[in-house]
Design a protein around this motif. Structure first.
Motif, PDB file in Angstrom:
ATOM      1  N   UNK A  82      71.317   4.957 -33.463  1.00 40.73           N
ATOM      2  CA  UNK A  82      70.282   3.979 -34.516  1.00 40.73           C
ATOM      3  C   UNK A  82      70.027   3.193 -34.734  1.00 40.73           C
ATOM      4  N   UNK A  83      69.737   2.044 -33.987  1.00 36.77           N
ATOM      5  CA  UNK A  83      69.730   1.063 -33.583  1.00 36.77           C
ATOM      6  C   UNK A  83      67.926   1.392 -32.708  1.00 36.77           C
ATOM      7  N   UNK A  84      68.384   1.644 -31.714  1.00 38.14           N
ATOM      8  CA  UNK A  84      67.450   2.234 -31.664  1.00 38.14           C
ATOM      9  C   UNK A  84      66.105   2.806 -31.489  1.00 38.14           C
ATOM     10  N   UNK A  85      67.067   3.317 -32.030  1.00 36.97           N
ATOM     11  CA  UNK A  85      65.896   4.202 -32.878  1.00 36.97           C
ATOM     12  C   UNK A  85      64.893   4.089 -34.312  1.00 36.97           C
ATOM     13  N   UNK A  86      65.317   2.351 -34.866  1.00 33.35           N
ATOM     14  CA  UNK A  86      65.101   1.853 -35.879  1.00 33.35           C
ATOM     15  C   UNK A  86      63.965   0.578 -35.273  1.00 33.35           C
ATOM     16  N   UNK A  87      64.680   0.411 -34.515  1.00 34.66           N
ATOM     17  CA  UNK A  87      63.698  -0.651 -33.366  1.00 34.66           C
ATOM     18  C   UNK A  87      62.127  -0.238 -32.826  1.00 34.66           C
ATOM     19  N   UNK A  88      62.209   0.868 -32.698  1.00 37.72           N
ATOM     20  CA  UNK A  88      60.994   1.894 -31.894  1.00 37.72           C
ATOM     21  C   UNK A  88      60.266   1.896 -33.602  1.00 37.72           C
TER      22      UNK A  88
END
Length: 262
Positions: free
Chosen positions: A132-138
């Motif tokens: 979830x956080x990887x996608x949000x960061x990208x």
């Protein structure tokens, strides 16, 4: 890893809904910055003079006319609170949903110990939060590139690291509390998150109750402090990591000893 795969598969719908929603909010928020950039300097002065309200959200220390100031206040609030609510929702029901759904026979029929069941469920929870956080960061990086602003990589990494740690702590706490039947509900988990968030707002208002920061994990995600000091508060993070680990140990112990209903 049957339980792990089953948990990821069963939670894919809610994961996609929350991830797409939060990512879309962030992209829209960043997309608004160029239009507001020239107007935010005067607005920042107004916000900075609003006393307790400004202090609660860090607007007395950061200018909304800069990308970092705008991002940490606007997008940061969306990320921290949205991710925390998502973590509480998933963590609060992951352990007891078989019992509530009367499908616990699936678990009882497998030749695996309860500790392994808990371990795989927890691993699935952590996997969801990290992805979830990887996608949000990208999405954040791509959105900043789209508006042709320079990416403040160090500050963004620090901000999103704090959001990730917050999410993992709250997910772990709610996951552990859900081994108590009376606490295994989405409402209980979300209520706990909102309680912590309210404590953080109070702690930011005045230094007289600054000690409240140790009672809420939102305290180490304060955007103004992270952006200005360019570092995370290791003391506060350590406190909540320890609390989360103690809760996790209790959760494993409680799940192992209590009677499960099919």
């Amino acid at each position: 890893m049957n339980v792990y795969k089953r948990e990821l598969k069963s939670g894919i719908k809610s994961f996609l809904i929350w991830t797409i929603s939060i990512a879309a909010f962030i992209a829209i928020c960043i997309g608004m910055f160029p239009e507001m950039k020239g107007k935010m300097d005067s607005v920042s002065d107004i916000f900075a003079s609003m006393g307790a309200f400004s202090s609660a959200f860090g607007m007395d220390r950061l200018g909304l006319g800069t990308l970092l100031g705008f991002y940490s206040v606007e997008c940061g609030t969306i990320m921290a609170l949205g991710a925390a609510l998502f973590a509480s929702m998933v963590g609060s029901v992951m352990v007891g949903k078989e019992e509530k759904g009367r499908t616990a026979e699936f678990l009882f029929s497998l030749p695996i110990k309860r500790e392994k069941v808990m371990g795989e469920k927890y691993l699935a929870l952590i996997t969801e939060m990290v992805v979830f956080h990887i996608i949000a960061f990208v999405i954040s990086l791509l959105s900043i590139l789209a508006i042709k602003e320079e990416i403040p990589m160090k500050e963004l990494l620090l901000l999103h690291s704090s959001y990730l740690i917050l999410t993992l702590c709250l997910a772990t706490i709610c996951f552990s509390l859900s081994t108590i039947p009376s606490c295994s509900s989405v409402g209980m988990g979300m209520g706990l998150v909102l309680f912590f968030y309210f404590f953080n707002l109070l702690a930011n208002i005045t230094e007289k109750i600054d000690w409240l920061k140790f009672l809420t994990p939102f305290s180490f995600t304060d955007g103004a402090t992270i952006v200005l000091e360019k570092k995370l508060d290791r003391t506060l993070i350590s406190v909540w990591v320890v609390i989360s680990l103690l809760c996790l140990i209790y959760g494993f112990w409680n799940y192992k000893k209590r009677d499960l209903k099919s």
